[in-house]
Design an enzyme around this catalytic site. Structure first.
Site, PDB file in Angstrom:
ATOM      1  N   PRO A 275     -17.508  17.404  26.820  1.00 47.05           N
ATOM      2  CA  PRO A 275     -16.517  16.847  25.895  1.00 47.05           C
ATOM      3  C   PRO A 275     -16.457  15.327  25.937  1.00 47.05           C
ATOM      4  CG  PRO A 275     -15.536  18.455  27.400  1.00 47.05           C
ATOM      5  CD  PRO A 275     -16.899  18.166  27.890  1.00 47.05           C
ATOM      6  N   GLU A 276     -16.707  14.710  24.833  1.00 50.99           N
ATOM      7  CA  GLU A 276     -16.400  13.298  24.648  1.00 50.99           C
ATOM      8  C   GLU A 276     -15.217  13.254  23.684  1.00 50.99           C
ATOM      9  OE1 GLU A 276     -19.891  10.860  23.923  1.00 50.99           O
ATOM     10  OE2 GLU A 276     -21.151  12.247  25.043  1.00 50.99           O
TER      11      GLU A 276
END
Length: 273
Positions: A2-3
């Site tokens: 996850p960014e």
DNA sequence: AGATTCGCCTGAGAGC
DNA sequence: TGCTCTCAGGCGAATC
């Protein structure tokens, strides 16, 4: 992994189930996440309201009563799903958060790099958030700001783009994509970027992230939104994970190298310097 | 101070 | 088939 776009996708997915609801119960099955989860947390959270669900950098912030905030980080393999019907927990399902209306949020994280912490102070002045740079999609991140922050720095532009003290939310995928879009080589010394370079790069970062948010994030191995559905930005990736394949813009085989320990792919023709 | 590496974790994939 | 090795990476800590 996850960014910012993936965390924002999760936030949008879980917010309608949590905002204005009360926490009925936190079932903490595995406290050995990052920093160790306080085993008193279930007792501390029971019956408390969730006012808002917001995001700062890659953190999710659940604003509770009495100025408390439940701070959630997904690390790199964390997922939060809203379960329509209760299912028995599987391997790596480390906690469930249930609301009084029966919504069930399940946290799954094979690598356990994620964290879950209750803050009793204003979150923005906590040690986790106070050193963070501006939001890349917010008004404070512009070319002049970036240029000023890079002045005199000898580290690579890619390393500094991923430095949360300069700008938050940009991880290895989107740093590579934005640099390709801006025509700047990832290994270039950050302090040597001109002001126009910085303006172009900021525009590329913003455009890349905005497109990825609109696509529901990038699903490589294990990311999915709160509803369990994958994102589809991976089909728009120009360089990430495409070492040796032809550049989608010019056709030249993409080159790769390691920059501060992380794999990087770029196009020698489209990113001349 | 700035630049870089390490350590925490597990699963996937490669190689033998 | 099954073992071992490498890689993936957010981010705080440690080291250079």
């Amino acid at each position: 992994m996850p960014e910012l776009p993936e965390v924002e996708t999760i936030r949008r997915g879980i917010a309608p189930w949590l905002e204005g609801q009360r926490i009925a119960h936190l079932e903490l099955r595995e406290p050995r996440l990052r920093f160790g989860v306080d085993t008193e947390l279930p007792a501390l959270l029971a019956g408390r309201p969730v006012h808002t669900v917001t995001r700062r950098s890659k953190y999710l912030l659940l604003a509770l009563d009495r100025g408390s905030t439940l701070l959630i980080h997904l690390g790199m393999s964390g997922r939060l799903h809203v379960l329509p019907t209760p299912l028995p927990p599987g391997k790596h399902d480390h906690y469930d958060l249930r609301t009084e209306t029966g919504a069930l949020l399940r946290y799954h994280d094979p690598r356990r790099f994620g964290s879950l912490q209750l803050l009793e102070q204003a979150p923005e002045s906590s040690r986790w958030l106070r050193e963070l740079g501006p939001e890349p999609l917010g008004p404070d991140f512009d070319g002049d700001y970036l240029h000023a922050r890079l002045r005199g720095r000898s580290a690579s532009i890619k390393a500094l783009l991923m430095d949360a003290r300069i700008v938050v939310g940009v991880g290895n995928i989107y740093a590579q994509e934005a640099l390709h879009a801006a025509g700047i080589r990832p290994g270039r010394a950050a302090g040597r970027l001109s002001r126009p370079d910085c303006h172009r790069l900021v525009a590329a970062v913003r455009a890349t992230l905005a497109q990825a948010v609109a696509a529901g994030g990038t699903t490589l191995r294990d990311f999915s939104g709160a509803d369990g559905k994958p994102g589809y930005f991976q089909q728009d990736l120009k360089v990430y994970g495409r070492l040796g394949q032809p550049c989608r813009r010019c056709g030249v085989p993409l080159r790769g190298s390691r920059i501060t320990g992380r794999s990087s792919v770029w196009c020698a023709q489209c990113q001349p310097r």
